[in-house]
Design a protein around this motif. Sequence first.
Motif, mmCIF file in Angstrom:
data_model
loop_
_atom_site.group_PDB
_atom_site.id
_atom_site.type_symbol
_atom_site.label_atom_id
_atom_site.label_comp_id
_atom_site.label_asym_id
_atom_site.label_seq_id
_atom_site.Cartn_x
_atom_site.Cartn_y
_atom_site.Cartn_z
ATOM 1 N N VAL A 1 -9.423 13.454 22.823
ATOM 2 C CA VAL A 1 -10.338 14.603 22.793
ATOM 3 C C VAL A 1 -9.726 15.681 21.904
ATOM 4 C CG1 VAL A 1 -11.608 16.278 24.197
ATOM 5 C CG2 VAL A 1 -10.919 14.099 25.206
ATOM 6 N N SER A 2 -10.536 16.295 21.071
ATOM 7 C CA SER A 2 -10.029 17.429 20.292
ATOM 8 C C SER A 2 -11.091 18.528 20.249
ATOM 9 C CB SER A 2 -9.651 17.000 18.869
ATOM 10 O OG SER A 2 -10.793 16.576 18.165
ATOM 11 N N VAL A 3 -10.613 19.761 20.163
ATOM 12 C CA VAL A 3 -11.503 20.919 20.014
ATOM 13 C C VAL A 3 -11.157 21.549 18.670
ATOM 14 C CG1 VAL A 3 -12.223 23.143 20.958
ATOM 15 C CG2 VAL A 3 -11.624 21.270 22.513
ATOM 16 N N CYS A 4 -12.166 21.698 17.801
ATOM 17 C CA CYS A 4 -11.927 22.165 16.432
ATOM 18 C C CYS A 4 -12.779 23.386 16.105
ATOM 19 C CB CYS A 4 -12.235 21.057 15.429
ATOM 20 S SG CYS A 4 -11.256 19.571 15.710
ATOM 21 N N VAL B 1 -7.762 22.491 13.885
ATOM 22 C CA VAL B 1 -7.732 21.760 15.156
ATOM 23 C C VAL B 1 -7.077 22.676 16.195
ATOM 24 C CG1 VAL B 1 -6.933 19.695 16.371
ATOM 25 C CG2 VAL B 1 -7.579 19.541 13.959
ATOM 26 N N LEU B 2 -7.847 23.101 17.193
ATOM 27 C CA LEU B 2 -7.339 24.034 18.203
ATOM 28 C C LEU B 2 -6.529 23.313 19.280
ATOM 29 C CD1 LEU B 2 -10.535 26.258 18.704
ATOM 30 C CD2 LEU B 2 -8.602 26.668 17.177
ATOM 31 N N LEU C 1 0.840 -1.206 0.000
ATOM 32 C CA LEU C 1 0.000 0.000 0.000
ATOM 33 C C LEU C 1 0.874 1.256 0.000
ATOM 34 C CD1 LEU C 1 -2.615 -1.075 2.691
ATOM 35 C CD2 LEU C 1 -3.140 -0.621 0.294
ATOM 36 N N ASN C 2 0.436 2.253 -0.725
ATOM 37 C CA ASN C 2 1.096 3.556 -0.676
ATOM 38 C C ASN C 2 0.256 4.440 0.246
ATOM 39 O OD1 ASN C 2 2.452 5.953 -1.121
ATOM 40 N ND2 ASN C 2 1.385 6.378 -3.039
ATOM 41 N N CYS C 3 0.721 4.609 1.484
ATOM 42 C CA CYS C 3 -0.048 5.410 2.450
ATOM 43 C C CYS C 3 0.197 6.891 2.178
ATOM 44 C CB CYS C 3 0.380 5.037 3.877
ATOM 45 S SG CYS C 3 -0.519 5.963 5.127
ATOM 46 N N LEU C 4 -0.819 7.573 1.669
ATOM 47 C CA LEU C 4 -0.698 8.997 1.336
ATOM 48 C C LEU C 4 -0.500 9.840 2.594
ATOM 49 C CD1 LEU C 4 -3.676 9.199 -1.183
ATOM 50 C CD2 LEU C 4 -1.254 9.118 -1.765
ATOM 51 N N LYS C 5 -1.126 9.389 3.689
ATOM 52 C CA LYS C 5 -1.035 10.158 4.927
ATOM 53 C C LYS C 5 -1.450 9.289 6.108
ATOM 54 C CE LYS C 5 -2.635 14.448 7.055
ATOM 55 N NZ LYS C 5 -3.334 15.724 6.854
ATOM 56 N N LEU C 6 -0.762 9.486 7.236
ATOM 57 C CA LEU C 6 -1.234 8.913 8.502
ATOM 58 C C LEU C 6 -2.055 10.003 9.161
ATOM 59 C CD1 LEU C 6 1.950 7.141 9.932
ATOM 60 C CD2 LEU C 6 -0.026 6.072 8.873
ATOM 61 N N MET C 7 -3.291 9.719 9.470
ATOM 62 C CA MET C 7 -4.204 10.753 9.961
ATOM 63 C C MET C 7 -4.614 10.492 11.401
ATOM 64 S SD MET C 7 -7.553 12.056 8.017
ATOM 65 C CE MET C 7 -8.086 13.744 8.203
ATOM 66 N N ASN C 8 -4.480 11.506 12.247
ATOM 67 C CA ASN C 8 -4.917 11.373 13.636
ATOM 68 C C ASN C 8 -6.404 11.047 13.698
ATOM 69 O OD1 ASN C 8 -2.377 11.994 14.452
ATOM 70 N ND2 ASN C 8 -2.834 14.008 15.253
ATOM 71 N N ASP C 9 -6.766 10.109 14.578
ATOM 72 C CA ASP C 9 -8.174 9.708 14.729
ATOM 73 C C ASP C 9 -9.087 10.914 14.904
ATOM 74 O OD1 ASP C 9 -7.504 7.037 14.613
ATOM 75 O OD2 ASP C 9 -7.297 6.812 16.776
ATOM 76 N N SER C 10 -8.688 11.829 15.807
ATOM 77 C CA SER C 10 -9.565 12.960 16.141
ATOM 78 C C SER C 10 -9.730 13.916 14.951
ATOM 79 C CB SER C 10 -9.031 13.722 17.361
ATOM 80 O OG SER C 10 -7.647 13.936 17.255
ATOM 81 N N THR C 11 -8.666 14.076 14.136
ATOM 82 C CA THR C 11 -8.759 14.938 12.948
ATOM 83 C C THR C 11 -9.676 14.290 11.908
ATOM 84 O OG1 THR C 11 -6.471 15.577 13.390
ATOM 85 C CG2 THR C 11 -7.379 16.246 11.282
ATOM 86 N N ALA C 12 -9.574 12.969 11.777
ATOM 87 C CA ALA C 12 -10.428 12.242 10.821
ATOM 88 C C ALA C 12 -11.902 12.398 11.193
ATOM 89 C CB ALA C 12 -10.045 10.767 10.791
ATOM 90 N N VAL C 13 -12.200 12.302 12.495
ATOM 91 C CA VAL C 13 -13.580 12.451 12.978
ATOM 92 C C VAL C 13 -14.085 13.856 12.658
ATOM 93 C CG1 VAL C 13 -15.041 12.529 15.036
ATOM 94 C CG2 VAL C 13 -13.366 10.707 14.785
ATOM 95 N N ALA C 14 -13.231 14.863 12.928
ATOM 96 C CA ALA C 14 -13.621 16.258 12.683
ATOM 97 C C ALA C 14 -13.870 16.505 11.194
ATOM 98 C CB ALA C 14 -12.532 17.194 13.205
#
Length: 383
Positions: A210-213, A222-223, A165-178
């Motif tokens: 937890v993330s605040v966006c 993402v704040l 697989l060519n992983c274009l990006k590793l994305m934080n769970d909380s950013t993906a949800v937002a």
Amino acid sequence: MAVVGFDVGFQNCCIAVVKSGGIETASNEFTDRCTPAVVSFNAKNRTIGNAAKNQMITNTASTVSHFKRLHGRLFQDHSVQAEKASLPYDLVPLNDGKVGVKVMYLDQEHRFSIEQVTAMLLTKLKDIAEANLQKKVVECVISIPSFFTDSERKSVLDAAKIAGLNCLKLMNDSTAVALNYGIYKEGLPGCDENPKIVAFVDMGHSALQVSVCAFNKGKLRVLSTAFDPYLGGKDFDQKLVEYFCAEFKSKYKMDVKSKARAMLRLTQECEKLKKLMSSNSTDILLNIECFMDDKDVCGKMNRAKFEELCADLIERVMVPLMTAVEQAQVRLQDISAVEIVGGATRIPAVKAQISKFFKRDVSTTLNADEAVARGCALQSVIM
């Protein structure tokens, strides 16, 4: 071109694909939208996902699960040693000092690195995506916890490479949800207006994030992010396991902890019991046939007693919430909505604690299990 997002969880994995102009969750061959993160090694073959999970009791020592915490870590790492005690299979040091697993495969002893085991799982997820899309999958976005270090992130990328697989990006769970929640949402304030502030609480099987966006039209910022990497659904399961281990010892004179298979069965039953208590406040029975030495066991639990057992865990939920709000430098009244995802947020006491902190009802507009994968697929489209 195939566009795919993989949410590789601690316990289960979810795949989102872009199809017919929308984002869909891919089902596996058992028509399940979640695939267990389990790899089982046998005398004749290797099984992954649902089939592997079914072998956790019968093939305990060569069925590998709950390995996400072991990415990029040295065998001597104190967290690896702590994890080692609770795993039914053997962890061993590899030549480079990193942690690996020892299993019996094709009637021979094999040692696999965590990257190799994860690559096997990713290959299975890739096959499911290809069957769903009817085309080859190479490029993807993979989710990781926001607290992963550089070595852990590199380990996941290496696993993706092994899986082709060519992983274009590793994305934080909380950013993906937002991203899944709001990048294309209608009615967001314009770029020159005050943003809409939303808090996201993601509590899965092993960790709380937890993330605040801040959202403006077509824009996400993402704040802050905060986390407790050792607070998740499995910790609530463990409280029940400890309780029933003590009860069975006094009631049946059984030392459950002496048998790995018995501990696995009890853990699985306690997880089911926890889920039943989320929708039922009366006494619920726990019955296991031929548990140890061909003896049946039974016990009971109710939600009030469960919450009493887990009081310290429920209290710990507050800390990341406070940290995230402080780091974001926003007031509670500035937060427009609180979105919860992850299986453990279905526990009523956890939901109540989040609601109590933010002084508002929590929102469940996102799919608790699929939100991260969908966010990853959306990021894949954007890229």
